[in-house]
Design a protein around this motif. Structure first.
Motif, mmCIF file in Angstrom:
data_model
loop_
_atom_site.group_PDB
_atom_site.id
_atom_site.type_symbol
_atom_site.label_atom_id
_atom_site.label_comp_id
_atom_site.label_asym_id
_atom_site.label_seq_id
_atom_site.Cartn_x
_atom_site.Cartn_y
_atom_site.Cartn_z
ATOM 1 N N THR A 61 82.838 -39.197 15.896
ATOM 2 C CA THR A 61 81.754 -38.552 15.767
ATOM 3 C C THR A 61 80.691 -38.586 14.485
ATOM 4 O O THR A 61 79.600 -39.004 14.411
ATOM 5 C CB THR A 61 81.699 -36.738 16.005
ATOM 6 N N LEU A 62 81.746 -38.786 13.274
ATOM 7 C CA LEU A 62 80.996 -38.975 12.031
ATOM 8 C C LEU A 62 80.613 -40.316 11.723
ATOM 9 O O LEU A 62 79.542 -40.423 11.258
ATOM 10 C CB LEU A 62 82.013 -38.389 10.905
ATOM 11 N N ARG A 63 80.939 -41.396 12.311
ATOM 12 C CA ARG A 63 80.656 -42.530 12.272
ATOM 13 C C ARG A 63 79.380 -42.614 13.145
ATOM 14 O O ARG A 63 78.404 -43.301 12.416
ATOM 15 C CB ARG A 63 81.683 -43.536 12.963
ATOM 16 N N GLU A 64 79.333 -41.999 14.272
ATOM 17 C CA GLU A 64 77.967 -42.059 14.915
ATOM 18 C C GLU A 64 76.742 -41.407 14.169
ATOM 19 O O GLU A 64 75.743 -41.928 14.144
ATOM 20 C CB GLU A 64 78.266 -41.165 16.270
ATOM 21 N N VAL A 65 77.146 -40.132 13.350
ATOM 22 C CA VAL A 65 76.286 -39.458 12.524
ATOM 23 C C VAL A 65 75.815 -40.721 11.619
ATOM 24 O O VAL A 65 74.537 -40.926 11.318
ATOM 25 C CB VAL A 65 76.901 -38.431 11.957
ATOM 26 N N LYS A 66 76.601 -41.370 10.914
ATOM 27 C CA LYS A 66 76.342 -42.327 9.819
ATOM 28 C C LYS A 66 75.445 -43.543 10.451
ATOM 29 O O LYS A 66 74.533 -43.873 9.786
ATOM 30 C CB LYS A 66 77.636 -42.834 9.162
ATOM 31 N N ARG A 67 75.906 -43.918 11.754
ATOM 32 C CA ARG A 67 75.105 -45.036 12.376
ATOM 33 C C ARG A 67 73.783 -44.711 12.641
ATOM 34 O O ARG A 67 72.767 -45.617 12.492
ATOM 35 C CB ARG A 67 76.080 -45.312 13.677
ATOM 36 N N VAL A 68 73.612 -43.614 13.092
ATOM 37 C CA VAL A 68 71.896 -43.354 13.499
ATOM 38 C C VAL A 68 70.936 -42.974 12.350
ATOM 39 O O VAL A 68 69.939 -42.899 12.382
ATOM 40 C CB VAL A 68 72.008 -42.124 14.545
ATOM 41 N N LEU A 69 71.658 -42.502 11.205
ATOM 42 C CA LEU A 69 70.982 -42.271 9.835
ATOM 43 C C LEU A 69 70.196 -43.555 9.349
ATOM 44 O O LEU A 69 70.857 -44.574 9.306
ATOM 45 C CB LEU A 69 72.027 -41.678 8.772
ATOM 46 N N ARG A 70 69.143 -43.197 9.069
ATOM 47 C CA ARG A 70 68.558 -44.659 8.250
ATOM 48 C C ARG A 70 69.108 -44.474 6.912
ATOM 49 O O ARG A 70 69.794 -43.631 6.382
ATOM 50 C CB ARG A 70 67.032 -44.324 7.906
ATOM 51 N N PRO A 71 68.988 -45.530 5.985
ATOM 52 C CA PRO A 71 69.543 -45.678 4.620
ATOM 53 C C PRO A 71 68.480 -44.732 3.991
ATOM 54 O O PRO A 71 67.467 -44.467 3.957
ATOM 55 C CB PRO A 71 69.223 -47.167 4.076
ATOM 56 N N GLY A 72 69.558 -43.861 3.131
ATOM 57 C CA GLY A 72 68.858 -42.834 2.361
ATOM 58 C C GLY A 72 68.887 -41.515 3.116
ATOM 59 O O GLY A 72 68.379 -40.618 2.522
ATOM 60 N N GLY A 73 69.033 -41.517 4.372
ATOM 61 C CA GLY A 73 68.911 -40.265 5.251
ATOM 62 C C GLY A 73 69.973 -39.309 4.868
ATOM 63 O O GLY A 73 71.029 -39.569 4.321
ATOM 64 N N LEU A 74 70.068 -37.914 5.237
ATOM 65 C CA LEU A 74 70.961 -36.971 4.899
ATOM 66 C C LEU A 74 71.665 -36.322 6.007
ATOM 67 O O LEU A 74 70.901 -36.282 7.327
ATOM 68 C CB LEU A 74 70.336 -36.190 3.966
ATOM 69 N N TYR A 75 72.707 -35.699 6.129
ATOM 70 C CA TYR A 75 73.425 -35.313 6.979
ATOM 71 C C TYR A 75 73.847 -33.562 6.602
ATOM 72 O O TYR A 75 74.427 -33.671 5.521
ATOM 73 C CB TYR A 75 74.706 -35.903 7.278
ATOM 74 N N ILE A 76 73.284 -32.615 7.281
ATOM 75 C CA ILE A 76 73.454 -31.182 6.842
ATOM 76 C C ILE A 76 74.705 -30.796 7.634
ATOM 77 O O ILE A 76 74.506 -30.798 8.848
ATOM 78 C CB ILE A 76 72.119 -30.470 7.013
ATOM 79 N N PHE A 77 75.759 -30.014 6.905
ATOM 80 C CA PHE A 77 76.598 -29.741 7.827
ATOM 81 C C PHE A 77 77.181 -28.426 7.351
ATOM 82 O O PHE A 77 77.226 -27.765 6.273
ATOM 83 C CB PHE A 77 77.945 -30.819 7.684
ATOM 84 N N VAL A 78 77.615 -27.549 8.494
ATOM 85 C CA VAL A 78 78.455 -26.482 8.109
ATOM 86 C C VAL A 78 79.681 -26.574 9.037
ATOM 87 O O VAL A 78 79.476 -26.327 10.370
ATOM 88 C CB VAL A 78 77.724 -24.962 8.323
ATOM 89 N N GLU A 79 80.900 -26.302 8.494
ATOM 90 C CA GLU A 79 82.113 -26.373 9.660
ATOM 91 C C GLU A 79 83.067 -25.582 8.900
ATOM 92 O O GLU A 79 83.355 -25.535 7.912
ATOM 93 C CB GLU A 79 82.538 -27.991 9.517
ATOM 94 N N HIS A 80 83.748 -24.926 9.990
ATOM 95 C CA HIS A 80 84.850 -24.273 9.632
ATOM 96 C C HIS A 80 86.234 -24.866 9.453
ATOM 97 O O HIS A 80 86.429 -25.797 10.662
ATOM 98 C CB HIS A 80 85.172 -22.748 10.612
ATOM 99 N N VAL A 81 87.189 -24.571 8.598
ATOM 100 C CA VAL A 81 88.287 -25.475 8.228
ATOM 101 C C VAL A 81 89.513 -24.429 8.388
ATOM 102 O O VAL A 81 89.543 -23.386 8.435
ATOM 103 C CB VAL A 81 88.039 -26.399 7.296
ATOM 104 N N ALA A 82 90.689 -25.227 8.294
ATOM 105 C CA ALA A 82 91.873 -24.479 8.169
ATOM 106 C C ALA A 82 92.049 -23.733 6.855
ATOM 107 O O ALA A 82 91.661 -24.292 5.674
ATOM 108 C CB ALA A 82 93.005 -25.599 8.440
ATOM 109 N N ALA A 83 92.710 -22.703 6.875
ATOM 110 C CA ALA A 83 92.834 -21.898 5.763
ATOM 111 C C ALA A 83 94.049 -22.499 5.038
ATOM 112 O O ALA A 83 94.881 -23.422 5.406
ATOM 113 C CB ALA A 83 93.090 -20.411 6.120
#
Length: 307
Positions: A220-242
């Motif tokens: 999924t993250l590779r897909e995010v990077k693929r569709v972004l133009r150079p200089g584009g940004l990815y805004i994220f909020v994710e819960h992770v293991a304690a």
């Protein structure tokens, strides 16, 4: 869906990850032999006559033939939408309608206190879009809680994807309430592992509380990077293991199997922050916080990664 437990004390931390980037993991280019196709192996999807045996290219072109981000008509005309439906069902097992309806309703109506608590964080991150991003993709858009942060961005086009088709009515209502014109918002049933958009086609990607539920985080993250133009940004909020050895982590370990069943595949013990750092973005500004209204889906990582 949140299965409530006694929440931990609120805490906020900051981590800068600008200089310690890992190279993205290599993937096979022979996607015709993969049960779930890899993200980057085919040429950029513009008006070029490349021959390709990869079914993923065909269903991506078909899925975008009439979207806000159209492909060359000559490429899309020979493709069948059933190709994309097949990969969607392969990555995410079909759910009964009553479950899809119920889960969509829960997300639309049961996350309001959490959204109020995290609003200050989201406001700061989404401010990065103002005046810079005209084409925005949101993966796992759900009921559209983030659409209000796009308000005031004149000319912005938002493309939302979610595997649950029942989310569409809530997302469209949220877009309307945010003042986003109907022609500037498009919803497409899709999974993050195979985003139906061409390479370098969007200025920004948004994903909040979605990587916990995808089948393959790295893909999924590779897909995010693929569709972004150079200089584009990815805004994220994710819960992770304690942290290992804490009471919260013990609770997460116990409830994780049940959470995956009742909350549409949501995992409680993923280390998503590490996955984001290792994707190969040019810069990652990653922060950690805990929220009292998030119960045991704490801590959470949030920030901006730059293509």
């Amino acid at each position: 869906m949140i299965l409530y437990a006694s929440p931990p004390s609120s805490a906020i931390f900051s981590i800068s990850n600008a200089s310690q980037q890992a190279k993205p993991r290599s993937s096979s280019s022979n996607c015709a032999h993969q049960s779930i196709p890899e993200a980057p192996p085919f040429p950029r999807l513009f008006c070029h006559n490349h021959s390709c045996l990869c079914g993923r290219r065909r269903f991506i072109e078909a899925a975008t033939a009439t979207s806000l981000f159209p492909l060359c008509p000559s490429m899309a005309s020979s493709n069948s939408p059933s190709d994309y439906a097949a990969i969607l069902n392969r990555v995410r097992s079909p759910k009964p309608d009553w479950y899809e309806d119920f889960y969509a309703s829960v997300l639309a109506n049961g996350m309001k206190s959490y959204e109020e608590e995290i609003a200050v964080y989201k406001s700061q991150m989404f401010a990065n879009l103002r005046g810079k991003s005209q084409k925005v993709l949101e993966i796992g858009i759900g009921a559209g809680p983030n659409l209000k942060y796009y308000a005031g961005n004149e000319g912005m086009e938002v493309y939302g994807v979610d595997p649950n088709q029942k989310m569409e009515k809530y997302a469209r209502e949220a877009a309307k309430n945010a003042g986003l014109p109907p022609e500037s918002f498009e919803f497409k049933q899709a999974v993050g592992e195979a985003i139906p958009l061409p390479d370098a086609s969007v200025d920004a990607v948004v994903g909040t509380l979605v990587l916990c539920s995808v089948t393959n985080v790295d893909m999924t993250l590779r897909e995010v990077k693929r569709v972004l133009r150079p200089g584009g940004l990815y805004i994220f909020v994710e819960h992770v293991a304690a942290k290992e050895g804490t009471v919260l982590r013990f609770i997460q370990d116990v409830l994780d199997p049940l959470q995956q069943i009742v909350a549409d595949g949501c995992h409680l013990t993923r280390r998503t922050g590490q996955n984001i750092i290792q994707t190969g973005f040019s810069n990652v500004d990653l922060n950690i916080a805990s929220f009292s209204n998030a119960a045991f889906i704490n801590p959470q990582v949030y920030g901006v990664a730059y293509r």
